[in-house]
Design an enzyme around this catalytic site. Structure first.
Site, PDB file in Angstrom:
ATOM      1  N   GLY A 456       0.874  -1.434  -0.041  1.00 37.07           N
ATOM      2  CA  GLY A 456       0.051   0.019  -0.086  1.00 37.07           C
ATOM      3  C   GLY A 456       0.866   1.297   0.103  1.00 37.07           C
ATOM      4  N   THR A 457       2.225   1.216  -0.125  1.00 38.45           N
ATOM      5  CA  THR A 457       2.939   2.382   0.125  1.00 38.45           C
ATOM      6  C   THR A 457       3.439   2.986  -1.316  1.00 38.45           C
ATOM      7  OG1 THR A 457       4.824   0.646   0.158  1.00 38.45           O
ATOM      8  CG2 THR A 457       3.835   1.560   2.241  1.00 38.45           C
ATOM      9  N   ARG A 607      16.326  12.111   0.987  1.00 29.12           N
ATOM     10  CA  ARG A 607      15.663  12.488  -0.307  1.00 29.12           C
ATOM     11  C   ARG A 607      14.380  11.938  -0.480  1.00 29.12           C
ATOM     12  NH1 ARG A 607      17.443   9.224  -5.531  1.00 29.12           N
ATOM     13  NH2 ARG A 607      15.858  10.256  -7.421  1.00 29.12           N
ATOM     14  N   ILE A 608      13.584  12.720  -0.759  1.00 32.77           N
ATOM     15  CA  ILE A 608      12.188  12.114  -1.186  1.00 32.77           C
ATOM     16  C   ILE A 608      12.122  11.706  -2.766  1.00 32.77           C
ATOM     17  CG2 ILE A 608       9.767  12.913  -0.996  1.00 32.77           C
ATOM     18  CD1 ILE A 608      11.190  12.516   1.585  1.00 32.77           C
ATOM     19  N   ASN A 610       9.516  10.351  -4.381  1.00 32.64           N
ATOM     20  CA  ASN A 610       8.353  10.850  -4.864  1.00 32.64           C
ATOM     21  C   ASN A 610       7.397  11.536  -3.996  1.00 32.64           C
ATOM     22  OD1 ASN A 610       5.460  10.810  -5.866  1.00 32.64           O
ATOM     23  ND2 ASN A 610       5.843   9.002  -7.090  1.00 32.64           N
ATOM     24  N   PRO A 611       7.223  12.749  -4.096  1.00 37.13           N
ATOM     25  CA  PRO A 611       6.560  13.641  -3.130  1.00 37.13           C
ATOM     26  C   PRO A 611       4.856  13.218  -2.766  1.00 37.13           C
ATOM     27  CG  PRO A 611       7.076  14.996  -4.854  1.00 37.13           C
ATOM     28  CD  PRO A 611       7.634  13.586  -5.163  1.00 37.13           C
ATOM     29  N   GLN A 617       2.095   8.551   2.729  1.00 37.95           N
ATOM     30  CA  GLN A 617       2.853   7.854   4.030  1.00 37.95           C
ATOM     31  C   GLN A 617       2.704   8.727   4.938  1.00 37.95           C
ATOM     32  OE1 GLN A 617       4.250   4.342   4.186  1.00 37.95           O
ATOM     33  NE2 GLN A 617       2.481   4.484   2.495  1.00 37.95           N
ATOM     34  N   GLU A 684       7.014   4.818   8.638  1.00 40.71           N
ATOM     35  CA  GLU A 684       6.639   4.726   9.959  1.00 40.71           C
ATOM     36  C   GLU A 684       6.757   6.151  10.830  1.00 40.71           C
ATOM     37  OE1 GLU A 684       7.069   0.147  10.933  1.00 40.71           O
ATOM     38  OE2 GLU A 684       8.974   1.134  10.510  1.00 40.71           O
TER      39      GLU A 684
END
Ligand SMILES: Cc1cc2nc3c(=O)[nH]c(=O)nc-3n(C[C@H](O)[C@H](O)[C@H](O)COP(=O)(O)OP(=O)(O)OC[C@H]3O[C@@H](n4cnc5c(N)ncnc54)[C@H](O)[C@@H]3O)c2cc1C
Lengths: 717, 329
Positions: A456-457, A607-608, A610-611, A617, A684
């Site tokens: 689901g992430t 680093r992100i 995919n924003p 999340q 998390e």
């Protein structure tokens, strides 16, 4: 390539095209249903399955008398006892018999007719009542049970304010939408499992070792997993049961847990009792932190909730002592639940910090700034990267924290007391080795393969983005195959580790593929390649453009593939993610049910990639935190030795009406140490720090300090 | 879940006949409660008589009040312009119940007869519970009873009635029209829903093969004001911890001339605060005197250790509801 990309699996999930473990058809499919123990500890003295066996459609009934024998599982965490091997019961809800029938209704009907006599044994389910607590031996990556740096007594002696307080958090259940399910097929000596799991390789290890099958005769698949939150990380008895009975009976067998069974079949977040000592000077410098935690484990295995881990790293302080103890109780083994360890633990620490701030008359954010840790105060190591100061600043700006009046009860709208609170979030970064493979077909399709899970992430969405970034192609040109033990090995989807671990391996595989393409096209593996549709541009001094179909025809191949892997290495850095969470609550003066009015959260997490999926999340984590703060609690009836409410009417999760405006942001960051792609874990982190921010806001609104979760109406009357 | 026969009744006579012919039969309307109970093995009727085809779903409005057909769905009741105009407290109660999806299926008759949410009664396996298994004892008295009753309970059962609409209907002095082969009668809610006594399994005054056909809701007194207030932890989609329905007359000097107050979540049926209703007459619409009057009804409250706080919550809910209905909030 990387950047905002909507979920590629969204339409399949919304339309029902995505297939989950219990949705696969088989012509010879049978259904298994569990009989579970109604008592928490007992010896089974008699078994009568005759009435159950007479139910039309029933194929077989298994108990410890006739179940196949199993071996102790190895190679992955297993949370249960081996099912149906002896006449002992160690927890309410433990499987004691299994019915297999042609139809689910028949199996369920027969379940009610299995007669088992129990000679109850004394059982304690209240961890606070257990006299013999034990020092746990946690897995190495969670750190030791106890730590000490500096001189605690001296730190306390030198302080102007010493807070000593006890905090507690409730038992909680993961409650994913998809209840756990395993579909097992035994054909021609090969066992295939379709499983609702966060770790296909875990299931593979446990099942093959318990059933004593060679590794190559077991395959575990999980194309989609309908949420897990930790409940599908370890392997549990129902998975072993499905595998064992499929082999025993041959053909296909499906075992789906009922919602009630999901409260006793795959762990729970243990309740905690945490004692804090927090000492500070009048200027607001911390001089000593002591965090002692007690949580239950089962009588047959060990799990420890490492609630004091956050206190080891959160603040600069010369003396920090932490301890963890476990109390064995007659329940299923507790297990990690989003967010384990720091989730319950930072509640205690961050409320304590707020209490000290009030005592000292220092703004709670200012107090945190004064104790900001530049290096990990327990290990002394530098942090890999840490943008917490930027989180505080940006969060405070977005929230308007500067306008917060110091006094409690000073913001009011009609009958509503308004409160503002904040907290720091800290979460250890978990990393697992991972491997991946990337294959380019002549039509331009890139297929990336890694045996990880989509729970689901957004795994299906971002792994292609990472590969596309290396290959220079649009992400739509790349598809991911996952959830299969026949694919390259990865860790489980847990501990917020997948993007950084599997993503690093996918990147490595894509880089290897690019090098191979460069080599094949020009003889120089270091030449830069860029893929666009079926055009491959190679820059090696000159720029050459190849058509894939022509190139591959010339080379005499259909496709070109390469593998890559990534492994976490010890690098003398302390790796954590950070965040600052700000909450506004409203509490009615007479009917004080706290309601969250807004949350602002800013994170430092590397680093992100995919924003959009990252934001998903974090907002999910915030909602999770609202549940922890105000709603979620599994009550145990200690006389009956069972969780009272095993349904989603009694176990309260937040609904849309409980979720206000959520403002999430990330600080710009690249972590060169934690992974191969600049990322740390985020999944998390979003649920850490929410409950204390809310509890601190409730205090600001009402002047009432609540030290136990969830905060109940009666705490505020 | 056991196999059962299924009969689709074409009218109320047919339904009553079909029920009378089978002692183990039960009517099913929206099925939103009964089917859950069947699946969990809490009820195991031999036959279900589906009454959704009996044509009892009309909502009628006359000078004396409303007649809600027993099979009118909660959505239908709440959407009816006449109901919205005449009985806003009922609309508020209905719209606070369950979820939109459930309200599309749930009927007003079935809502009154829904069974308790006591977790021991609702457990996935039979635990000691006198409502579920007569004579087996009450697990809640010495166990988890945070949501249990504070009025009208006995050591045999401390469960509460979960309905929101019933609380509003009680304050509106509604009566329930029921029909059997023997004929028709009407019952007040207090007559329809029984207190546990020593037979908590006998929850209603209905005989087997007796159907609710309608709920009659008298017009509220001219010029009266009303309010339904629901207190719950989750902001939506949750049963009431405590709720309160108030119908109030207020005179020109802002004094209460008449009051009807029903509390939900505190007893095995909506609990009318009779002493408070009397004491409120002539009282000024401000917090202190209203609370003093409301407290009169709580002299009879009896709590267990785990739900003692509900007494205070009950008082505060009633006070707030009275002040809100009266326009003082
Ligand atoms: C998740 C959930 C949340 C809910 N939340 C709320 C809430 O917040 N507030 C609230 O008030 N309710 C709530 N409910 C309950 C819901 O409103 C009731 O289940 C519903 O109103 C029952 O109506 P029904 O038509 O579905 O009844 P059914 O389930 O069909 O029947 C219920 C009972 O009534 C009997 N019956 C039905 N109609 C008649 C009749 N005409 N004559 C004689 N007997 C009859 C049946 O035999 C059965 O015993 C909730 C339910 C669920 C599942």
């Amino acid at each position: 390539m990387t950047g905002a990309r909507p979920r590629v699996d969204g339409p399949a999930k919304v339309t029902g095209a995505a297939r989950y473990a219990a949705e696969w058809r088989a012509a010879d499919l049978r259904h298994a249903a569990l009989v579970t123990s109604p008592v928490p500890a007992a010896t089974i003295t008699a078994v009568d399955t005759s009435a159950a066996e007479r139910v039309p459609g029933v194929v077989a009934v298994f108990t410890h008398h006739n179940a196949p024998r199993l071996r102790p599982p190895v190679g992955a965490p297993y949370g249960g006892r081996l099912p149906l091997q002896d006449n002992r019961v160690h927890y309410e809800g433990e499987p004691v018999a299994v019915v297999v029938a042609e139809r689910l209704e028949q199996a369920r009907e027969a379940v009610g007719l299995v007669r088992l006599d129990y000679a109850p044994l004394s059982a304690e389910t209240d961890f606070r009542a257990v006299a013999d607590t034990a020092v746990p031996t946690p897995p190495a990556r969670w750190g030791p049970a106890d730590t000490t740096v500096g001189d605690l007594a001296a730190g306390i002696a030198e302080a102007d304010v010493v807070l000593r307080a006890e905090y507690s958090t409730a038992a909680r259940h993961h409650s994913p939408i998809e209840t756990s399910a395993t579909q097992a097929e035994w054909r021609d000596g090969v066992l295939t499992l379709r499983d609702a799991t966060q770790g296909v390789f875990n299931v593979h290890a446990v099942v093959s070792s318990a059933l004593d099958l060679p590794a190559d005769r077991v395959r575990v698949l999980a194309e989609y997993t309908g949420g897990g939150f930790g409940s599908k990380g370890y392997v549990w008895p129902h998975q072993v049961i499905a595998a064992m009975l499929a082999r025993e009976l041959g053909g296909a067998l499906r075992l789906v847990l009922t919602r009630a069974q999901s409260f006793t079949s795959h762990g729970y977040q243990p309740p905690t009792r945490q004692r804090l000592v927090l000492a500070a000077t009048a200027e607001g410098r911390f001089t000593a932190i002591r965090h002692d935690s007690l949580s239950p484990t089962s009588t047959y295995g060990e799990y420890v909730e490492m609630t004091a881990n956050g206190s080891r790293v959160a603040y600069a302080c010369p003396a920090i002592t932490t301890t963890h103890r476990v109390a064995p109780v007659a329940t299923v083994l507790p297990t990690p639940m989003r967010a384990p360890h720091e989730g319950p633990g930072m509640f205690a620490l961050e409320v304590a910090v707020d209490e000290v701030a009030c005592e000292l008359g220092i703004d709670p954010l200012e107090l945190r700034l004064r104790n900001h840790a530049e290096v990990d105060p327990t290990s002394g190591k530098p942090f890999s990267t840490k943008g917490l100061l930027a989180c505080y600043a940006e969060g405070a700006r977005r929230f308007g924290w500067a306008d917060r009046p110091r006094a409690t009860g000073s913001l009011r709208e009609g009958d509503q007391l308004i409160g503002w609170g904040m907290a720091t979030a800290v979460m250890a970064t978990m990393r697992f080795p991972a491997a991946a493979r990337a294959r380019l077909h002549a039509d331009g399709r890139v297929v990336v393969e890694a045996g990880c899970q989509e729970i689901g992430t957004g795994t299906y969405t971002i792994m292609p983005q990472l590969a596309a970034e290396v290959l220079g192609c649009p992400p739509e040109q790349v598809v991911l195959r996952l959830g299969d033990t026949a694919l390259p090995r990865t860790g489980m989807t847990a501990g917020s580790s997948t993007t950084l671990s599997v993503g690093s391996a996918v990147t490595a595989a894509a880089e290897a593929l690019a090098a191979r393409l460069a080599l094949l096209a020009t003889g120089d593996p270091t030449a830069a390649v860029r893929l666009d549709g079926i055009e491959l541009t190679v820059k090696n001094g000159a720029v050459e453009v190849f058509r894939l179909d022509e190139l591959f025809a010339r080379l005499g191949v259909d496709s070109v593939a390469a593998g890559g892997s990534w492994e976490p290495r010890e690098n003398q850095r302390s790796m954590h993610t950070f965040g600052a969470v700000f909450a506004e609550v409203a509490v009615d003066v007479d009917l004080p049910v706290p309601r969250v009015r807004r949350l602002v959260a800013v994170y430092s997490a590397g680093r992100i990639v995919n924003p959009l999926t990252a934001r998903g999340q974090m907002t999910g984590g915030l909602v999770w935190g609202i549940g922890q703060a105000l709603l979620e609690k599994s009550t145990t009836d200690h006389r009956l030795g069972r969780f009272v409410d095993k349904n989603l009417a009694g176990y309260r999760l937040p609904v849309n009406a409980d979720v206000p405006d959520l403002d999430v942001a990330f600080v710009e960051e690249y972590d060169p140490h934690a992974s191969g792609i600049g990322a740390r874990g985020i999944g998390e982190l979003g649920s850490v720090g929410v409950a204390p921010a809310i509890a601190n806001a409730v205090h600001h609104a009402t002047g009432k300090r609540v030290r136990s979760l969830p905060i109940a109406l009666e705490d505020l009357l | 879940m056991r196999d059962f026969d299924y009969v689709r009744a074409t009218g109320s006579d047919h339904a009553i006949e079909a029920l009378a012919a089978r002692p183990g039969a039960r009517p099913v309307a929206g099925g939103t409660d009964l089917l859950t109970l069947l699946k969990d093995g809490i009820e195991a009727p031999e036959a279900l008589v589906d009454i959704t085809g009996t044509g009892l779903g009309a909502v009628e409005h006359g000078p004396d009040g409303l007649t809600l057909g027993a099979l009118a769905t909660l959505s239908r009741v709440a959407a009816d312009p006449a109901v919205r105009a005449s009985h806003p407290l009922l609309v508020q109660a209905v719209e606070s119940a369950a979820s939109p999806q459930l309200r599309n299926m749930a009927t007003i008759g079935g809502n009154l007869l829904q069974r308790t949410r006591c977790p021991y009664f609702r457990a996935e396996t039979a635990l000691p519970c006198n409502r579920r298994t007569p004579g087996s004892g009450c697990s809640a008295v010495d166990g988890e009873h945070r949501a249990a009753a504070i009025f009208g309970w006995t050591g045999h059962c401390v469960a509460t009635h979960p309905s929101d609409p019933a609380v509003a209907l009680s304050a509106a002095d509604a009566r329930v029209r029921v029909r059997s082969a023997g004929g028709e009668r009407t019952l007040a809610l207090d007559e329809l829903l029984r207190l546990p006594g020593d037979t908590p399994d006998r929850e209603t005054a209905l005989d087997h093969a007796e159907l609710i056909t309608a709920v009659e809701v008298p017009a509220l007194p001219a010029g009266s004001r009303s309010c339904y207030l629901k207190v719950r932890e989750r902001a939506s989609y949750e049963f009431a911890l405590v709720s309160c329905a108030v119908v109030l007359g207020v005179d020109g000097r802002k004094r209460i001339s008449q009051a009807r107050i029903a509390l939900g979540g505190v007893a095995a049926r909506p609990w009318r605060l009779v002493e408070a209703e009397r004491a409120l007459v002539g009282v000024e619409l401000t917090a202190v005197p209203v609370r003093a009057a409301v407290e009169r009804s709580f002299a009879a409250a009896e709590a267990l250790p785990g739900n003692a706080f509900k007494v205070e919550v009950g008082i505060r809910t009633a006070v707030r509801a009275v002040l809100t209905a009266g326009g003082a909030r």
